[in-house]
Design an enzyme around this catalytic site. Structure first.
Site, mmCIF file in Angstrom:
data_model
loop_
_atom_site.group_PDB
_atom_site.id
_atom_site.type_symbol
_atom_site.label_atom_id
_atom_site.label_comp_id
_atom_site.label_asym_id
_atom_site.label_seq_id
_atom_site.Cartn_x
_atom_site.Cartn_y
_atom_site.Cartn_z
ATOM 1 C CG MET A 156 -1.991 1.106 1.167
ATOM 2 S SD MET A 156 -3.125 1.037 -0.217
ATOM 3 C CE MET A 156 -4.485 0.111 0.479
ATOM 4 N N GLY A 157 1.638 1.417 -1.084
ATOM 5 C CA GLY A 157 2.389 2.653 -1.288
ATOM 6 C C GLY A 157 1.551 3.619 -2.095
ATOM 7 N NE ARG A 158 5.312 8.804 -3.519
ATOM 8 C CZ ARG A 158 6.503 8.322 -3.157
ATOM 9 N NH1 ARG A 158 6.840 7.088 -3.511
ATOM 10 N NH2 ARG A 158 7.343 9.054 -2.455
ATOM 11 C CB ILE A 159 1.182 2.332 -7.307
ATOM 12 C CG1 ILE A 159 2.216 3.212 -8.035
ATOM 13 C CG2 ILE A 159 0.341 1.567 -8.320
ATOM 14 C CD1 ILE A 159 3.273 2.430 -8.796
ATOM 15 C CB SER A 203 4.973 -5.398 -7.909
ATOM 16 O OG SER A 203 4.861 -6.819 -7.905
ATOM 17 N NE ARG A 204 11.036 -3.699 -10.908
ATOM 18 C CZ ARG A 204 10.373 -2.610 -11.286
ATOM 19 N NH1 ARG A 204 9.092 -2.718 -11.632
ATOM 20 N NH2 ARG A 204 10.962 -1.442 -11.324
ATOM 21 C CD GLU A 247 9.672 -7.686 -17.163
ATOM 22 O OE1 GLU A 247 10.164 -6.583 -17.511
ATOM 23 O OE2 GLU A 247 8.721 -7.771 -16.376
ATOM 24 C CG HIS A 264 7.614 -3.919 -17.246
ATOM 25 N ND1 HIS A 264 8.650 -4.498 -16.565
ATOM 26 C CD2 HIS A 264 7.212 -2.878 -16.464
ATOM 27 C CE1 HIS A 264 8.889 -3.832 -15.441
ATOM 28 N NE2 HIS A 264 8.013 -2.847 -15.360
#
Length: 321
Positions: free
Chosen positions: A156-159, A238-239, A268, A287
Site C-alpha cells: 500500500m504505497g502511492r500506487i 510490481s516485479r 524479461e 511491462h
C-alpha cells in the site's frame, strides 16, 4: 569549462533533451527498442559524469568500478532492483528514481488489467478475430464481476493507494497488507489492514504492488496460491521476481485460482513460448504499467532534472535512500 557528459542508455526524443542541451554533452545509444550492449555500457560509463538508464541495464559493482568520473545514475523507473545501491554509495554515486509522476498512470493500468482479466476481454476479442462467434449463448465468455467484490492490495504505497481509490469507485471492499499500517488509507478510503494469509483467503482480487527485495522475492509461492479462493484473480504490476511463476502456472492450470493478469515477469522480455501463454485464463502485458506518452515524458524529465541538480552541486530531487 566543459559541460558534464551524460550517457543515455536508450534512444529518446530529441525534444525531451533540448531544454538541457546547453547544460550537458549528451551521448546516447542509438536504438529505441534494443538495450545497450554490456561492453558499450561499460565503455561509455568510464567517461560519463551522469548516466540516465532503464531497468534493462544491470548497474552493478563492475559498472561502478569502470565509472571513475560518475556522480549520478538516474533510473527511469520507481523500482531500482537493477542497481547495486550499496556499491553506488561506496563509490560516492547518487542514485535517483522516478516516483510520484507515474502513480496514477500505473494505477490506471493495474485496474484496466484487473478488469480485462475478470471480464475476459482479450479472450473475447480473440474470439471474434478467430471467427468463432457463431451464436449467442447464456454463459458465452462469462467472467467475474468487479463491482462489490473484495480487493486485496499487497503493498500500500502511492500506487496501492491510487488503486484503492479506483476500487472504492467500484464499491469494492478494500483489504491491504503492508510493512506498516497506512492510517491515511484506512481513514480516507476505508481500507482494512490484514495479515498476508488472511488477505489471500478473503480477497476476490489479489493485487501485487510490492517492490522486489530479499523479503518479497517469490512471496507469491505455492502456499500463497493455495491460500487463495478458487475464484480468485491474481494481478501483478510490481516485479516479476515477487512471484514463483512455476507455482502460478500450476495453480492456474489446475484451476486452483481462476485467472491472472500480469504486466511483469521474472525474466524479461518473455517470448510467445512462455508457459503462461499456453493458458487461456492469463492476460499478459509487456511491462507497460507507466506507458502513457505524457507519463513517460515526465519520467525522463525528472531523470534529467535529477542529473541537473546533482551535477550542479545540489541535492537530488528524488534520491534512492
Amino acid at each position: 569549462m566543459m559541460n558534464p557528459v551524460i550517457y543515455v542508455t536508450r534512444k529518446i526524443p530529441e525534444e525531451v533533451l533540448q531544454p538541457y542541451q546547453n547544460m550537458f554533452n549528451f551521448r546516447m545509444w542509438d536504438k529505441e527498442d534494443v538495450p545497450v550492449p554490456r561492453d558499450v555500457l561499460l565503455k561509455e560509463a568510464a567517461t560519463a559524469d551522469g548516466v540516465l538508464c532503464l531497468l534493462t541495464e544491470n548497474i552493478d559493482r563492475e559498472f561502478f568500478d569502470y565509472a571513475k568520473n560518475l556522480k549520478i545514475v538516474a533510473n527511469m523507473a520507481v523500482g531500482f532492483d537493477n542497481i547495486d545501491v550499496e556499491a553506488a554509495r561506496e563509490h560516492g554515486v547518487v542514485v535517483t528514481n522516478t516516483p510520484d509522476v507515474l502513480t496514477e498512470t500505473t494505477a490506471d493500468l493495474t485496474f484496466a488489467l484487473l478488469m480485462a482479466t475478470a471480464r475476459r476481454i482479450v479472450e473475447a476479442a480473440d474470439y471474434i478475430r478467430e471467427d468463432k462467434w457463431q451464436y449467442w449463448a447464456p454463459y458465452l465468455l462469462a467472467g467475474s464481476d468487479v463491482h462489490g467484490k473484495t480487493i486485496g492490495i499487497v503493498g500500500m504505497g502511492r500506487i496501492g493507494e491510487a488503486v484503492a481509490r479506483r476500487a472504492r469507485g467500484f464499491g469494492m471492499s478494500i483489504l491491504y497488507h503492508n510493512r506498516s499500517r497506512q492510517e491515511k488509507a484506512e481513514q480516507e478510503l476505508g481500507a482494512v489492514y490484514s495479515d498476508f494469509t488472511d488477505l489471500l483467503q478473503k480477497a476476490d482480487f489479489v493485487v501485487s504492488l510490492v517492490p522486489l527485495t530479499e523479503q518479497t522475492a517469490k512471496m507469491f509461492d505455492r502456499d500463497a496460491f493455495n491460500n487463495m479462493k478458487s475464484s480468485a484473480i491474481f494481478i501483478n504490476v510490481s516485479r516479476g521476481g515477487t512471484v514463483d511463476e512455476e507455482a502460478l502456472y500450476d495453480a492456474l492450470a489446475a484451476n486452483e485460482i481462476q485467472a491472472a493478469g500480469l504486466d511483469v515477469f521474472a525474466n524479461e522480455p518473455i517470448s510467445s513460448e512462455h508457459q503462461l501463454l499456453e493458458l487461456d485464463n492469463v492476460v499478459c502485458l509487456p511491462h507497460i504499467g507507466s506507458a502513457s506518452e505524457a507519463t513517460r515524458t515526465k519520467m525522463l524529465e525528472l531523470c534529467l532534472d535529477n542529473l541537473k541538480a546533482v551535477l550542479n552541486g545540489e541535492e537530488a530531487i528524488t534520491p534512492v535512500k
